[in-house]
Motif scaffolding. Structure first.
Motif, PDB file in Angstrom:
ATOM      1  N   ALA A  22       2.252  15.181   4.360  1.00  0.00           N
ATOM      2  CA  ALA A  22       1.236  15.474   3.343  1.00  0.00           C
ATOM      3  C   ALA A  22       1.689  16.466   2.264  1.00  0.00           C
ATOM      4  CB  ALA A  22      -0.053  15.948   4.015  1.00  0.00           C
ATOM      5  N   PRO A  23       2.303  17.611   2.607  1.00  0.00           N
ATOM      6  CA  PRO A  23       2.702  18.533   1.530  1.00  0.00           C
ATOM      7  C   PRO A  23       3.772  17.925   0.611  1.00  0.00           C
ATOM      8  CG  PRO A  23       2.751  19.651   3.661  1.00  0.00           C
ATOM      9  CD  PRO A  23       2.515  18.203   3.929  1.00  0.00           C
ATOM     10  N   VAL A  24       4.686  17.149   1.193  1.00  0.00           N
ATOM     11  CA  VAL A  24       5.734  16.492   0.410  1.00  0.00           C
ATOM     12  C   VAL A  24       5.102  15.436  -0.490  1.00  0.00           C
ATOM     13  CG1 VAL A  24       7.847  15.107   0.518  1.00  0.00           C
ATOM     14  CG2 VAL A  24       7.472  16.935   2.187  1.00  0.00           C
ATOM     15  N   GLU A  26       1.625   6.805   0.603  1.00  0.00           N
ATOM     16  CA  GLU A  26       0.516   5.865   0.426  1.00  0.00           C
ATOM     17  C   GLU A  26       0.263   5.704  -1.067  1.00  0.00           C
ATOM     18  OE1 GLU A  26      -1.007   4.356   2.940  1.00  0.00           O
ATOM     19  OE2 GLU A  26      -0.366   5.559   4.648  1.00  0.00           O
ATOM     20  N   GLY A  27       0.002   4.470  -1.518  1.00  0.00           N
ATOM     21  CA  GLY A  27      -0.279   4.243  -2.929  1.00  0.00           C
ATOM     22  C   GLY A  27      -0.454   2.770  -3.225  1.00  0.00           C
ATOM     23  N   HIS A  28      -0.713   2.481  -4.485  1.00  0.00           N
ATOM     24  CA  HIS A  28      -0.969   1.105  -4.923  1.00  0.00           C
ATOM     25  C   HIS A  28       0.331   0.451  -5.357  1.00  0.00           C
ATOM     26  CE1 HIS A  28      -5.244   1.703  -4.606  1.00  0.00           C
ATOM     27  NE2 HIS A  28      -5.132   2.824  -5.289  1.00  0.00           N
ATOM     28  N   GLY A  29       1.140   0.073  -4.426  1.00  0.00           N
ATOM     29  CA  GLY A  29       2.405  -0.584  -4.710  1.00  0.00           C
ATOM     30  C   GLY A  29       2.948  -1.216  -3.446  1.00  0.00           C
ATOM     31  N   GLY A  40       0.806  -1.220   0.000  1.00  0.00           N
ATOM     32  CA  GLY A  40       0.000   0.000   0.000  1.00  0.00           C
ATOM     33  C   GLY A  40       0.831   1.259   0.000  1.00  0.00           C
ATOM     34  N   ALA A  41       2.042   1.181  -0.583  1.00  0.00           N
ATOM     35  CA  ALA A  41       2.931   2.343  -0.594  1.00  0.00           C
ATOM     36  C   ALA A  41       3.720   2.393  -1.894  1.00  0.00           C
ATOM     37  CB  ALA A  41       3.882   2.292   0.596  1.00  0.00           C
ATOM     38  N   LEU A  42       4.139   3.583  -2.245  1.00  0.00           N
ATOM     39  CA  LEU A  42       5.003   3.828  -3.398  1.00  0.00           C
ATOM     40  C   LEU A  42       6.267   4.497  -2.909  1.00  0.00           C
ATOM     41  CD1 LEU A  42       2.298   5.307  -5.794  1.00  0.00           C
ATOM     42  CD2 LEU A  42       3.323   3.028  -5.938  1.00  0.00           C
ATOM     43  N   LEU A  43       7.359   4.328  -3.652  1.00  0.00           N
ATOM     44  CA  LEU A  43       8.644   4.905  -3.274  1.00  0.00           C
ATOM     45  C   LEU A  43       9.072   5.922  -4.318  1.00  0.00           C
ATOM     46  CD1 LEU A  43      10.708   4.557  -0.975  1.00  0.00           C
ATOM     47  CD2 LEU A  43      11.962   3.000  -2.467  1.00  0.00           C
ATOM     48  N   TYR A  44       9.444   7.106  -3.850  1.00  0.00           N
ATOM     49  CA  TYR A  44       9.898   8.180  -4.721  1.00  0.00           C
ATOM     50  C   TYR A  44      11.329   8.560  -4.383  1.00  0.00           C
ATOM     51  CZ  TYR A  44       5.303   9.134  -6.680  1.00  0.00           C
ATOM     52  OH  TYR A  44       4.121   9.038  -7.357  1.00  0.00           O
ATOM     53  N   ASP A  45      12.060   8.945  -5.406  1.00  0.00           N
ATOM     54  CA  ASP A  45      13.432   9.406  -5.240  1.00  0.00           C
ATOM     55  C   ASP A  45      13.408  10.806  -4.650  1.00  0.00           C
ATOM     56  OD1 ASP A  45      16.140   9.133  -5.355  1.00  0.00           O
ATOM     57  OD2 ASP A  45      16.300   9.237  -7.523  1.00  0.00           O
ATOM     58  N   GLY A  46      14.324  11.067  -3.735  1.00  0.00           N
ATOM     59  CA  GLY A  46      14.448  12.386  -3.142  1.00  0.00           C
ATOM     60  C   GLY A  46      15.865  12.891  -3.322  1.00  0.00           C
ATOM     61  N   ARG A  94       3.554  13.285  -5.826  1.00  0.00           N
ATOM     62  CA  ARG A  94       2.548  12.719  -6.733  1.00  0.00           C
ATOM     63  C   ARG A  94       2.479  13.488  -8.048  1.00  0.00           C
ATOM     64  NH1 ARG A  94      -0.370  11.826  -1.808  1.00  0.00           N
ATOM     65  NH2 ARG A  94      -0.569   9.585  -1.463  1.00  0.00           N
ATOM     66  N   SER A  95       2.685  14.803  -7.996  1.00  0.00           N
ATOM     67  CA  SER A  95       2.580  15.592  -9.228  1.00  0.00           C
ATOM     68  C   SER A  95       3.908  15.783  -9.952  1.00  0.00           C
ATOM     69  CB  SER A  95       1.934  16.950  -8.937  1.00  0.00           C
ATOM     70  OG  SER A  95       2.672  17.657  -7.983  1.00  0.00           O
ATOM     71  N   ASN A  96       5.018  15.836  -9.223  1.00  0.00           N
ATOM     72  CA  ASN A  96       6.301  16.156  -9.856  1.00  0.00           C
ATOM     73  C   ASN A  96       7.433  15.199  -9.521  1.00  0.00           C
ATOM     74  OD1 ASN A  96       5.184  18.601 -10.857  1.00  0.00           O
ATOM     75  ND2 ASN A  96       5.527  19.555  -8.869  1.00  0.00           N
TER      76      ASN A  96
END
Length: 155
Positions: free
Chosen positions: A124-126, A55-58, A41-47, A131-133
């Protein structure tokens, strides 16, 4: 940190993983168990040098770390500081520390187990910005995000 926070293990997925820069700095001598784990239930993003889970479908791949009881309180404070977590919903948070179910590898052929663990998810703001960028890490593993070095050229 609330006084009533349960002493849960930690699900780690970035620079605190074994072999990554913060592992020995924060966990050496403070962990009594480490085992591979998955955060559904989570996604990983590069920082900027470290990842963010949202939270997400992964599924995010990581390690569940159980702190030594005598080191738990100090480790919790240090990890909260590292992850820029001030308190639940605080506007200054970079991450939120939340309790989630993580999946553990099968110890028997009959299936997998689960455990409740602290997870640092993007605040939440991060998360909205990611999600958008953001740049999603395919497969949800921080350790596989690195591109292999280019093959040497032959003349």
């Amino acid at each position: 940190m609330p006084q009533t926070a349960p002493e849960l293990p930690f699900f780690l997925y970035g620079t605190l993983l074994p072999g990554e820069p913060n592992h020995d700095l924060f966990l050496r001598g403070r962990a009594i168990a480490e085992q591979p784990a998955l955060l559904p239930g989570a996604l990983l993003y590069d920082g900027p040098g470290y990842p963010y889970a949202i939270e997400g479908h992964g599924t995010v791949h990581g390690t569940m770390v159980t702190a030594a009881p005598a080191s738990y309180a100090e480790l919790l404070v240090q990890l909260d500081r590292l992850e820029e977590y001030v308190g639940p919903g605080h506007p200054g948070n970079l991450y939120e520390r939340v309790a989630r179910e993580v999946r553990l590898p099968a110890r028997k052929p009959t299936g997998t187990g689960t455990a409740r663990a602290w997870v640092y998810l993007a605040a939440a703001p991060v998360a909205r910005s990611l999600r958008s960028n953001g740049t999603l890490i395919p497969g949800g593993s921080w350790l596989t995000r690195r591109q292999p070095p280019p093959a040497p050229r032959t003349p």
